[in-house]
Design an enzyme around this catalytic site. Structure first.
Site, short mmCIF file in Angstrom:
data_model
loop_
_atom_site.label_atom_id
_atom_site.label_comp_id
_atom_site.label_asym_id
_atom_site.label_seq_id
_atom_site.Cartn_x
_atom_site.Cartn_y
_atom_site.Cartn_z
N ASP A 300 0.91 -1.73 -0.04
CA ASP A 300 0.32 0.25 -0.27
C ASP A 300 0.50 1.55 -0.15
OD1 ASP A 300 -2.36 1.53 0.16
OD2 ASP A 300 -2.15 2.07 2.38
N HIS A 301 0.50 2.58 -0.37
CA HIS A 301 1.35 3.52 -0.26
C HIS A 301 0.51 3.63 1.03
CE1 HIS A 301 1.58 3.93 -5.01
NE2 HIS A 301 2.45 3.67 -4.45
N TYR A 480 -5.33 4.52 0.09
CA TYR A 480 -6.18 3.49 -0.63
C TYR A 480 -5.72 2.56 -1.42
CZ TYR A 480 -9.11 7.45 2.09
OH TYR A 480 -8.84 8.19 3.02
N HIS A 481 -4.90 2.50 -1.37
CA HIS A 481 -3.97 1.35 -2.69
C HIS A 481 -3.44 0.46 -2.26
CE1 HIS A 481 -2.52 6.16 -3.86
NE2 HIS A 481 -4.75 5.39 -4.49
N PRO A 482 -4.57 -0.54 -2.30
CA PRO A 482 -3.76 -2.20 -1.63
C PRO A 482 -3.56 -2.74 -2.85
CG PRO A 482 -6.15 -1.90 -0.52
CD PRO A 482 -5.47 -0.55 -1.26
#
Length: 544
Positions: A300-301, A480-482
């Site tokens: 994730d980010h 919100y980037h998994p």
């Protein structure tokens, strides 16, 4: 057509699990010929809320449990034991119906890395045609940009002088402007692009599914949870559904396509008995196929930021307490399709290198039109500052750390346990520390001086590397980037091959962000849309 729970047929040629960014595309493309029956199953409901249309509404959507999965991580040791909110879309369109609509394809070299890891057909030149196919962009180099595709992509429809000042300040700091970061090169400072049409959200549901639902061979079943994938003699044969009509088993004549996202897809594989044998045994699930990579490789980010007290500009801080300003902003969006409501309160970014000798860009700095104690705050009660404010978000593009997620129960309705394991690799914290310093440099440039009063967070007194690291550990939150939990490849932890087939199980594919072996060095939704297009093409090739 949208089915009532009791109207589902007993079998379909294709069953697509998850009407998210990739799943909407797969269902649309597989039903195009009219030759095959397709069932698209979505746990959430229709995408009908007003605030789903306005990109500004993403802040509200991400707090509504009727349209999101309210996932939370386990405590992250490197973040002081904090748990993080990881909301994901639970609605037709998935996260593309609730996200920030920022459209970024990512780094050419990262896709080439996917290819070089043994994933034939996934280099940049291989995926570029699918990026071009899905988009409808107003200008740009046609060698790179698409025209007439289902997803409208627009340049920034917000005219705030501070946006231009941010890009000019980047130039003063040695970061050149880039006219189109989705073109030949991603590097540089640019106004953002969004998957919108006249400032309205263009989710996968709007772009692909709205027209496809007229087809009689495509059935959509909403408010329906997939409980399990049936596997018989090493081949996926059907799914167990649960909805208002009770529990039903639907057969798949050709293939089952799992598009439930980076959290939902590995969870459903595990509750179906596909995963690491020791993990499944501990959770009380009978082993169907030992596949140890399921749920691993979680990426994730993590975003940190600097908050600035501002002047001569207005954003969310003013919207919260100023009715006249809210009415002006609302009218501008309703009648002209532009202004603050056409954005997720971000307007520009800079894709840069954390140090001069970095081989590739590894940082993203993004300008946001609000400030507060909590980046996820959207009201005074939640920490919005009582004065004009700006934020420069700081994101490491290619995290090295890897986490994991796994089920704790055989019940698909019980959320898995999520362990992000951020900062497992020290390079990640070094890059973010450098990012804070570069963001400060940009904020101090002459071009921004008439908009910036002072740095609020972490504040000028936070100056040493150790102090900045402590601040990052306290402030870092998800972007919100998994991705990555059913990764594509041919090593021991690969879950799917380069045709997205689940290794060791026939007639089952995963087509969503979970298959990404590494972060594409960008926001992830554009890549998820591309995966939907390419995945659908692979399935149609197999059908022929």
């Amino acid at each position: 057509m949208n089915l009532a729970p009791g109207d589902v047929m007993s079998s379909y040629d294709y069953i697509v699990i998850g009407a998210g960014s990739s799943g909407c595309i797969v269902a649309s493309r597989l039903s195009e010929s009219g030759k095959h029956s397709v069932l698209l199953v979505e746990a959430g409901g229709p995408d009908k809320l007003f605030w789903m249309r306005a990109p500004l509404g993403t802040g509200q959507m991400l707090r509504r449990t009727d349209v999101i999965w309210p996932y939370e991580t386990e405590g992250v040791p490197a973040l002081g034991g904090r748990t993080l909110r990881w909301p994901r879309g639970r609605v037709v369109g998935g996260s593309s119906s609730v996200n920030g609509t920022i459209f970024i394809r990512g780094l050419r070299e990262e896709y080439d890395r996917w290819r070089d890891m043994g994933n034939g057909g996934w280099g940049y030149e291989d995926v570029l045609p699918f990026f071009r196919k899905l988009e409808d962009f107003e200008d740009g180099d046609p060698q790179y940009r698409g025209r007439g595709g289902p997803i409208s992509v627009e340049r920034l429809r917000l005219n705030l002088p501070v946006t231009r000042a941010f890009i000019d300040a980047c130039a003063e700091a040695g970061i050149p402007e880039n006219g189109d970061y989705n073109g030949a090169s991603i590097e540089g400072a640019s106004p953002l692009q969004f998957n919108t049409r006249y400032g309205r959200r263009q989710s996968a549901a709007v772009g692909y599914l709205s027209s496809a639902m007229k087809r009689k061979n495509l059935h959509l079943l909403t408010d329906t949870q997939v409980r399990k994938i049936h596997v018989v003699a090493g081949s996926a044969s059907g799914v167990v559904l649960q909805n208002a009509a009770g529990e039903q088993t639907i057969r798949a004549n050709r293939e089952i396509i799992l598009s439930a996202g980076a959290i939902g897809s590995p969870q459903l594989l595990e509750v179906s008995g596909i995963g690491s044998a020791p993990i499944l045994e501990k959770a009380g699930v009978a082993l169907v196929h030992h596949l140890p990579g399921v749920g691993e490789n979680l990426i994730d980010h993590l975003q940190t930021r600097i908050s600035l007290k501002a002047r001569n500009t207005a954003g969310l801080n003013e919207l919260v307490g100023n009715l006249a300003f809210r009415m002006k902003v609302g009218a501008e969006w309703l009648f002209l399709g532009r202004g603050l409501m056409s954005t997720p309160l971000a307007s520009a970014h800079a894709i840069i290198r954390s140090r001069p000798d970095a081989p590739l860009p590894d940082l993203k700095l993004q300008l946001h039109h609000f400030s507060g104690k909590d980046r996820m705050a959207y009201s005074k009660d939640l920490g919005i500052d009582p004065h004009p404010g700006l934020t420069i978000g700081v994101v490491q593009l290619s995290p090295r750390s890897r986490g994991r997620l796994h089920i704790a129960s055989p019940d698909a309705n019980i959320a898995p346990r999520i362990y992000p394991d951020q900062f497992e690799d020290e390079e990640d914290i070094r890059v973010l520390t450098s990012g804070i310093r570069i963001a400060r440099t940009i904020a101090s440039q002459a071009a921004l001086s008439r908009f910036v009063v002072a740095e609020l967070r972490p504040g000028a007194e936070t100056s040493s590397d150790d102090e900045i690291v402590d601040y990052i550990r306290q402030s870092g939150q998800t972007s919100y980037h998994p991705i990555g939990t059913c990764k594509m490849g041919n090593d021991d932890l690969a879950v799917v091959d380069d045709r997205l087939r689940v290794r060791g199980i026939d007639r089952l594919r995963v087509v969503d962000a979970s298959i990404m072996p590494t972060m594409p060095s960008s926001n992830t939704n554009a890549a998820a849309l591309m995966i939907g297009e390419k995945g659908a093409a692979l399935i149609r090739e197999a059908a022929v």
